[in-house]
Design a protein around this motif. Structure first.
Motif, PDB file in Angstrom:
ATOM      1  N   HIS A  89      16.414  69.975  64.782  1.00 21.98           N
ATOM      2  CA  HIS A  89      16.414  69.185  63.546  1.00 21.98           C
ATOM      3  C   HIS A  89      17.199  69.885  62.442  1.00 21.98           C
ATOM      4  O   HIS A  89      17.968  69.248  61.705  1.00 21.98           O
ATOM      5  N   LEU A 108      20.817  69.490  63.091  1.00 27.29           N
ATOM      6  CA  LEU A 108      21.251  68.137  62.749  1.00 27.29           C
ATOM      7  C   LEU A 108      21.490  67.994  61.248  1.00 27.29           C
ATOM      8  O   LEU A 108      22.476  67.381  60.818  1.00 27.29           O
ATOM      9  N   THR A 137      16.018  61.531  58.490  1.00 26.15           N
ATOM     10  CA  THR A 137      15.564  62.343  59.628  1.00 26.15           C
ATOM     11  C   THR A 137      14.141  62.861  59.445  1.00 26.15           C
ATOM     12  O   THR A 137      13.525  63.295  60.426  1.00 26.15           O
TER      13      THR A 137
END
Length: 336
Positions: A74, A77, A142
């Motif tokens: 994550h 990202l 996200t």
């Protein structure tokens, strides 16, 4: 060990791609595209390498069952979204710089050049703002808790949305007004404007404000909404030549032919006059005086201002020294 190998492979790939792209750009740049490819590679090589490195890490690191692997993926990202936005913003800056470099350096040469300079920068700033907002939005999406919390606020608490909308109304209005000013063809960078009795030259047209350098070197900053809601004078919308005018009050007995000869001598002896046009006329009459007006053209607004001051001073001195009887007088009649 596997993660370390992935990092080393990504670094090696970024270095190889950078070297190969440099060789290709140098080969291609020998032709007619050097003006675009050289600055683009010089400005975007670091963000491009970062995008390549982070993208390789993201796609090479598989999602694992452990929490730390999910958090690491994550985080990668988020960094990938940020460096992609960085690359796009760098490319936009290069596009603006290249567009300015392709234009003549002197903005006085062409109205099309001044219009292009006025329109390019607001468009670049707007696109940078859009890219930044999109990147922030993708980053927030996200995070599931933040996304759910934001959706719940927008759907159930409309007051918050109304407050945010009212708070951003002025900024958004100025931003859209900046785009309207840039493309409405009403003024350009380098134009001479008269705003609230003050004249100056437009230095910069931003999304939210317009910067004007006044005749006395002061800087006047106005919101762009001012130019969409209020009238203003543009002396140089079609050309930079400006016609300046002065008015003087003289007595009814003044000989206009004599004043016209003196005004002609002052105008023709001035280096500020562009040798195009001048005229002296009587434009008004009052019970006490007549109003004469002298018009003379100059190359630009600053020269027109100095020419007006010189003409006014010269005519006043001429009246005072040569014909003081032509100065305004108050007459009275005695009734026995």
């Amino acid at each position: 060990m596997r993660t370390a190998l992935i990092v080393l492979a990504a670094l090696a790939a970024a270095v190889v791609v950078d070297l190969v792209s440099g060789v290709l750009v140098r080969r291609v740049a020998r032709g007619r595209y050097s003006w675009l490819l050289e600055p683009l590679r010089h400005a975007c090589r670091r963000p491009a390498a970062a995008v390549l490195l982070v993208a390789t890490l993201f796609y090479a690191l598989p999602p694992g069952p452990d929490a730390w692997q999910r958090y690491l993926r994550h985080a990668i990202l988020l960094v990938l979204i940020a460096v992609c936005a960085w690359l796009v913003i760098k490319a936009l800056h290069v596009a603006e710089a290249v567009a300015f470099s392709r234009l003549p350096s002197d903005p006085v040469t062409s109205r099309r050049v001044r219009r292009a300079r006025t329109q390019i920068r607001p468009v670049r700033r707007l696109t940078v703002a859009v890219v930044t907002i999109l990147a922030v939005g993708l980053i927030l999406i996200t995070f599931r808790p933040v996304r759910l919390f934001g959706v719940s606020i927008l759907t159930s608490a409309g007051v918050v949305g109304a407050v945010i909308g009212l708070s951003a109304r002025t900024a958004l209005g100025n931003a859209f007004a900046g785009i309207q000013v840039a493309f409405a063809d009403g003024m350009h960078v380098g134009d001479v404007l008269v705003v609230d009795g003050e004249w100056g030259r437009v230095e910069e047209v931003k999304l939210t404000n317009v910067v004007i350098r006044l005749w006395d070197e002061r800087v006047l900053i106005l919101p762009t909404t001012y130019f969409t809601e209020r009238p203003f004078q543009n002396w140089t919308r079609n050309e930079f030549r400006v016609v300046g005018k002065i008015q003087l009050h003289v007595d009814h007995t003044a000989d206009l032919d004599d004043l016209r000869r003196e005004a002609r001598r002052l105008v023709e002896s001035s280096p500020l006059w562009d040798r195009d046009q001048w005229v002296l006329q009587m434009v008004d009459a009052t019970p006490q005086t007549v109003v004469i007006q002298v018009q003379a053209s100059a190359a630009d607004g600053a020269s027109a201002w100095d020419l007006r001051c010189d003409l006014r001073e010269g005519l006043v001195c001429y009246l005072r020294d040569q014909h003081p009887q032509w100065l305004p007088r108050t007459r009275s009649q005695y009734q026995p």
